[in-house]
Motif scaffolding. Structure first.
Motif, PDB file in Angstrom:
ATOM      1  N   ARG A 273       0.810  -1.220   0.000  1.00 61.30           N
ATOM      2  CA  ARG A 273       0.000   0.000   0.000  1.00 61.30           C
ATOM      3  C   ARG A 273       0.841   1.268   0.000  1.00 61.30           C
ATOM      4  O   ARG A 273       0.332   2.359   0.137  1.00 61.30           O
ATOM      5  CB  ARG A 273      -0.977  -0.018   1.163  1.00 61.30           C
ATOM      6  N   HIS A 274       2.158   1.126  -0.168  1.00 61.60           N
ATOM      7  CA  HIS A 274       3.059   2.281  -0.239  1.00 61.60           C
ATOM      8  C   HIS A 274       3.237   2.782  -1.668  1.00 61.60           C
ATOM      9  O   HIS A 274       3.854   3.815  -1.889  1.00 61.60           O
ATOM     10  CB  HIS A 274       4.421   1.939   0.360  1.00 61.60           C
ATOM     11  N   CYS A 275       2.709   2.038  -2.619  1.00 67.03           N
ATOM     12  CA  CYS A 275       2.844   2.395  -4.033  1.00 67.03           C
ATOM     13  C   CYS A 275       1.478   2.213  -4.698  1.00 67.03           C
ATOM     14  O   CYS A 275       1.057   1.093  -4.975  1.00 67.03           O
ATOM     15  CB  CYS A 275       3.888   1.496  -4.682  1.00 67.03           C
ATOM     16  N   VAL A 276       0.780   3.324  -4.915  1.00 63.73           N
ATOM     17  CA  VAL A 276      -0.610   3.266  -5.380  1.00 63.73           C
ATOM     18  C   VAL A 276      -0.823   4.279  -6.499  1.00 63.73           C
ATOM     19  O   VAL A 276      -0.232   5.359  -6.494  1.00 63.73           O
ATOM     20  CB  VAL A 276      -1.587   3.566  -4.216  1.00 63.73           C
ATOM     21  N   THR A 277      -1.681   3.934  -7.441  1.00 62.61           N
ATOM     22  CA  THR A 277      -2.116   4.864  -8.470  1.00 62.61           C
ATOM     23  C   THR A 277      -3.586   5.180  -8.229  1.00 62.61           C
ATOM     24  O   THR A 277      -4.401   4.273  -8.080  1.00 62.61           O
ATOM     25  CB  THR A 277      -1.932   4.268  -9.880  1.00 62.61           C
ATOM     26  N   PHE A 278      -3.891   6.460  -8.180  1.00 65.23           N
ATOM     27  CA  PHE A 278      -5.260   6.921  -8.038  1.00 65.23           C
ATOM     28  C   PHE A 278      -5.728   7.429  -9.392  1.00 65.23           C
ATOM     29  O   PHE A 278      -5.036   8.234 -10.015  1.00 65.23           O
ATOM     30  CB  PHE A 278      -5.348   8.050  -7.009  1.00 65.23           C
ATOM     31  N   VAL A 279      -6.877   6.976  -9.848  1.00 66.76           N
ATOM     32  CA  VAL A 279      -7.459   7.434 -11.103  1.00 66.76           C
ATOM     33  C   VAL A 279      -8.566   8.416 -10.755  1.00 66.76           C
ATOM     34  O   VAL A 279      -9.545   8.048 -10.099  1.00 66.76           O
ATOM     35  CB  VAL A 279      -8.018   6.260 -11.943  1.00 66.76           C
ATOM     36  N   LEU A 280      -8.391   9.665 -11.174  1.00 65.90           N
ATOM     37  CA  LEU A 280      -9.377  10.710 -10.903  1.00 65.90           C
ATOM     38  C   LEU A 280     -10.118  11.017 -12.200  1.00 65.90           C
ATOM     39  O   LEU A 280      -9.514  11.531 -13.143  1.00 65.90           O
ATOM     40  CB  LEU A 280      -8.692  11.966 -10.358  1.00 65.90           C
ATOM     41  N   HIS A 281     -11.392  10.692 -12.228  1.00 63.01           N
ATOM     42  CA  HIS A 281     -12.208  10.914 -13.428  1.00 63.01           C
ATOM     43  C   HIS A 281     -12.703  12.358 -13.469  1.00 63.01           C
ATOM     44  O   HIS A 281     -12.891  12.995 -12.443  1.00 63.01           O
ATOM     45  CB  HIS A 281     -13.403   9.949 -13.438  1.00 63.01           C
ATOM     46  N   GLU A 282     -12.918  12.861 -14.661  1.00 66.77           N
ATOM     47  CA  GLU A 282     -13.408  14.228 -14.905  1.00 66.77           C
ATOM     48  C   GLU A 282     -12.444  15.278 -14.351  1.00 66.77           C
ATOM     49  O   GLU A 282     -12.877  16.329 -13.876  1.00 66.77           O
ATOM     50  CB  GLU A 282     -14.820  14.427 -14.321  1.00 66.77           C
ATOM     51  N   GLU A 283     -11.135  15.011 -14.395  1.00 64.02           N
ATOM     52  CA  GLU A 283     -10.117  15.956 -13.953  1.00 64.02           C
ATOM     53  C   GLU A 283      -9.042  16.077 -15.021  1.00 64.02           C
ATOM     54  O   GLU A 283      -8.957  15.251 -15.920  1.00 64.02           O
ATOM     55  CB  GLU A 283      -9.500  15.522 -12.621  1.00 64.02           C
ATOM     56  N   ASP A 284      -8.217  17.128 -14.906  1.00 61.40           N
ATOM     57  CA  ASP A 284      -7.169  17.363 -15.896  1.00 61.40           C
ATOM     58  C   ASP A 284      -5.927  17.932 -15.218  1.00 61.40           C
ATOM     59  O   ASP A 284      -5.743  17.768 -14.017  1.00 61.40           O
ATOM     60  CB  ASP A 284      -7.676  18.276 -17.011  1.00 61.40           C
ATOM     61  N   HIS A 285      -5.072  18.597 -16.002  1.00 60.84           N
ATOM     62  CA  HIS A 285      -3.816  19.132 -15.491  1.00 60.84           C
ATOM     63  C   HIS A 285      -4.013  20.130 -14.349  1.00 60.84           C
ATOM     64  O   HIS A 285      -3.126  20.272 -13.502  1.00 60.84           O
ATOM     65  CB  HIS A 285      -3.034  19.818 -16.617  1.00 60.84           C
ATOM     66  N   THR A 286      -5.122  20.823 -14.317  1.00 61.22           N
ATOM     67  CA  THR A 286      -5.350  21.829 -13.277  1.00 61.22           C
ATOM     68  C   THR A 286      -5.241  21.192 -11.895  1.00 61.22           C
ATOM     69  O   THR A 286      -4.492  21.656 -11.035  1.00 61.22           O
ATOM     70  CB  THR A 286      -6.732  22.488 -13.453  1.00 61.22           C
ATOM     71  N   LEU A 287      -5.977  20.130 -11.672  1.00 55.92           N
ATOM     72  CA  LEU A 287      -5.908  19.437 -10.390  1.00 55.92           C
ATOM     73  C   LEU A 287      -4.649  18.586 -10.299  1.00 55.92           C
ATOM     74  O   LEU A 287      -4.004  18.542  -9.253  1.00 55.92           O
ATOM     75  CB  LEU A 287      -7.143  18.562 -10.170  1.00 55.92           C
ATOM     76  N   GLY A 288      -4.278  17.937 -11.375  1.00 57.24           N
ATOM     77  CA  GLY A 288      -3.142  17.021 -11.350  1.00 57.24           C
ATOM     78  C   GLY A 288      -1.852  17.670 -10.900  1.00 57.24           C
ATOM     79  O   GLY A 288      -1.177  17.178  -9.987  1.00 57.24           O
ATOM     80  N   ASN A 289      -1.485  18.782 -11.503  1.00 54.93           N
ATOM     81  CA  ASN A 289      -0.225  19.425 -11.160  1.00 54.93           C
ATOM     82  C   ASN A 289      -0.274  20.063  -9.778  1.00 54.93           C
ATOM     83  O   ASN A 289       0.694  19.993  -9.021  1.00 54.93           O
ATOM     84  CB  ASN A 289       0.152  20.458 -12.221  1.00 54.93           C
ATOM     85  N   SER A 290      -1.393  20.674  -9.424  1.00 54.83           N
ATOM     86  CA  SER A 290      -1.526  21.288  -8.096  1.00 54.83           C
ATOM     87  C   SER A 290      -1.447  20.237  -6.999  1.00 54.83           C
ATOM     88  O   SER A 290      -0.756  20.421  -5.993  1.00 54.83           O
ATOM     89  CB  SER A 290      -2.852  22.036  -7.986  1.00 54.83           C
ATOM     90  N   LEU A 291      -2.143  19.139  -7.194  1.00 55.15           N
ATOM     91  CA  LEU A 291      -2.156  18.071  -6.192  1.00 55.15           C
ATOM     92  C   LEU A 291      -0.784  17.406  -6.107  1.00 55.15           C
ATOM     93  O   LEU A 291      -0.299  17.106  -5.013  1.00 55.15           O
ATOM     94  CB  LEU A 291      -3.240  17.054  -6.530  1.00 55.15           C
ATOM     95  N   ARG A 292      -0.134  17.196  -7.226  1.00 56.75           N
ATOM     96  CA  ARG A 292       1.216  16.614  -7.235  1.00 56.75           C
ATOM     97  C   ARG A 292       2.162  17.486  -6.415  1.00 56.75           C
ATOM     98  O   ARG A 292       2.934  16.995  -5.603  1.00 56.75           O
ATOM     99  CB  ARG A 292       1.735  16.474  -8.665  1.00 56.75           C
ATOM    100  N   TYR A 293       2.085  18.812  -6.610  1.00 57.21           N
ATOM    101  CA  TYR A 293       2.942  19.737  -5.873  1.00 57.21           C
ATOM    102  C   TYR A 293       2.701  19.633  -4.370  1.00 57.21           C
ATOM    103  O   TYR A 293       3.645  19.562  -3.575  1.00 57.21           O
ATOM    104  CB  TYR A 293       2.705  21.169  -6.348  1.00 57.21           C
ATOM    105  N   MET A 294       1.442  19.630  -3.948  1.00 59.54           N
ATOM    106  CA  MET A 294       1.113  19.570  -2.528  1.00 59.54           C
ATOM    107  C   MET A 294       1.581  18.248  -1.906  1.00 59.54           C
ATOM    108  O   MET A 294       2.081  18.231  -0.781  1.00 59.54           O
ATOM    109  CB  MET A 294      -0.390  19.744  -2.311  1.00 59.54           C
ATOM    110  N   ILE A 295       1.442  17.157  -2.627  1.00 57.43           N
ATOM    111  CA  ILE A 295       1.844  15.852  -2.105  1.00 57.43           C
ATOM    112  C   ILE A 295       3.365  15.753  -2.012  1.00 57.43           C
ATOM    113  O   ILE A 295       3.905  15.212  -1.045  1.00 57.43           O
ATOM    114  CB  ILE A 295       1.257  14.722  -2.978  1.00 57.43           C
TER     115      ILE A 295
END
Length: 133
Positions: free
Chosen positions: A37-59
């Protein structure tokens, strides 16, 4: 293990509207066979780079996160795959949840500042109009 079950319950509750009342999950958690459970991929539907890059930065601000990246599956599909890998005993779900919370807090702060600036501008404009009359 209970945390994983709790996350699955939360994920199953996230639905997005589809055609004719059909509902689809907004978030899926994908684990490759043989991984923990230390290596997981989350699939977020109806989303794009706006959320992807912001969330990546915060994480990635979390020092326990070894890797976080995202991809869009195809330009005609509006979903992203967000991959998180953590160090040590921290499951990938925790930095994902913390990242979402922190991103919501940042967005709320920006919205509050924006609304305060608009109010200040309108107040200044109103006081200028009173002085000229």
């Amino acid at each position: 293990m209970e945390d994983d079950q709790e996350l699955e319950r939360k994920i199953s509750g996230l639905k997005t509207p589809m055609a004719e009342g059909e509902r689809k999950t907004a978030l899926e958690m994908v684990q490759a066979a043989g991984t923990d459970r230390h290596c997981v991929t989350f699939v977020l539907h109806e989303e794009d780079h706006t959320l992807g890059n912001s969330l990546r930065y915060m994480i990635m601000k979390n020092p326990e996160v070894e890797f976080c990246g995202y991809t869009t599956t195809h330009p005609s599909e509006s979903k992203i795959n967000l991959h998180i890998q953590t160090r040590g005993a921290l499951p990938a779900v925790e930095p994902f949840q913390r990242g979402l919370t922190e991103l919501m807090n940042v967005c709320q702060h920006v919205l509050d500042k924006f609304e305060a600036s608009i109010k200040e501008y309108k107040d200044q404009k109103a006081s200028r109009n009173e002085v000229t009359l």
